[in-house]
Design an enzyme around this catalytic site. Structure first.
Site, PDB file in Angstrom:
ATOM      1  N   SER A 137       0.865  -1.180   0.000  1.00  0.00           N
ATOM      2  CA  SER A 137       0.000   0.000   0.000  1.00  0.00           C
ATOM      3  C   SER A 137       0.898   1.225   0.000  1.00  0.00           C
ATOM      4  CB  SER A 137      -0.882   0.003   1.257  1.00  0.00           C
ATOM      5  OG  SER A 137      -1.500   1.258   1.454  1.00  0.00           O
ATOM      6  N   TYR A 150      -2.042   0.327  10.743  1.00  0.00           N
ATOM      7  CA  TYR A 150      -2.039  -0.155   9.362  1.00  0.00           C
ATOM      8  C   TYR A 150      -0.753   0.250   8.659  1.00  0.00           C
ATOM      9  CZ  TYR A 150      -3.686  -0.855   4.548  1.00  0.00           C
ATOM     10  OH  TYR A 150      -3.827  -1.265   3.242  1.00  0.00           O
TER      11      TYR A 150
END
Length: 252
Positions: A137, A150
């Site tokens: 990501s 995250y």
């Protein structure tokens, strides 16, 4: 007639994983779909098969090392592994974040990727032309407020990809990292906010055309189908409306 090359996709029950399975199958791979939700991957395998391609489903929790090792015994050789299983939980600041959420994100995104990669690396190497894709990501490249857990997990996954590439250079296996920015799928934000549809909708509010699962699957499939001597080390893909993790153009 030569057998179709095999591609394993983790987290294939929805979103980017499901879209990648469809596109790789259309590109000529026999896709093996793994996820915890057996009914979802079985339905997808049936859909792909009905479209004239090859697909099988295997229920698997990537954080269960014994189950992953058992799964890996099915493969003598393997062409592609797409490490897609992962996800986010919560958007709390570091000061109040739930350690259980952080632990779960780390276990799924990092340890899950490690488990499957370690278990299938021998088969990828034996095939003589293997490809490992790690779907990280843009959160693995820079941080943003409310994303601590995250971001930490995705940084770990990014470092895993970089380190593995260094360690296995000279073997017939390449390591590709695809790092998407804002992607609107049916479950990512909803899962992150534990089913709160209103909070999930705010993530994409006013954004003209966030990425779709198909957009990301297209980049994954493109990278995999490059000639085997070509390694796409890191592919960052964002919607045009997103300049960075914290700079997004919204019309309202």
């Amino acid at each position: 007639m030569a057998a179709s090359p095999i591609a394993v996709i983790t987290g294939a029950s929805s979103g980017i994983g499901a879209a990648t399975a469809r596109q790789l199958a259309a590109a000529g791979f026999r896709v093996v779909l793994t996820a915890r939700r057996k009914d979802r991957i079985e339905a997808l395998a049936a859909e792909i098969t009905e479209a004239g391609h090859e697909a099988t489903a295997y229920a698997l929790d990537v954080t269960d090392r014994a189950a992953v090792d058992e799964f890996a015994t099915a493969f003598r050789t393997l062409a592609v592994l797409v490490n897609n299983a992962g996800g986010a939980l919560g958007a709390d600041p570091v000061a109040t974040g739930d350690p259980a959420d952080w632990r779960q994100m780390y276990e799924t995104n990092v340890i899950g990727t490690l488990n499957v990669t370690q278990a299938l690396l021998p088969a990828l190497t034996a095939g003589g032309n293997g490809t490992i894709v790690i779907l990280s990501s843009t959160a693995g490249l820079s941080t943003y407020e409310g994303g601590g857990g995250y971001v930490a997990a995705k940084h770990g996954e990014h470092v895993l990809a970089e380190t593995l590439r260094l360690e296995i250079v000279g073997t017939p296996v390449r390591v590709i990292e695809v790092a998407p920015g804002m992607v609107k799928t049916e479950e990512f934000a909803t899962t992150r906010f534990r089913g709160d549809a209103e909070k999930a909708a705010k993530v994409y509010a006013g954004v003209d055309a966030p990425l779709t699962a198909d957009d990301v699957a297209d980049t994954i499939t493109w990278a995999i189908t490059r000639p085997s001597h070509v390694n796409i080390d890191l592919l960052v893909v964002r919607p045009r409306a997103q300049a960075s993790n914290s700079k997004v153009h919204r019309t309202a």
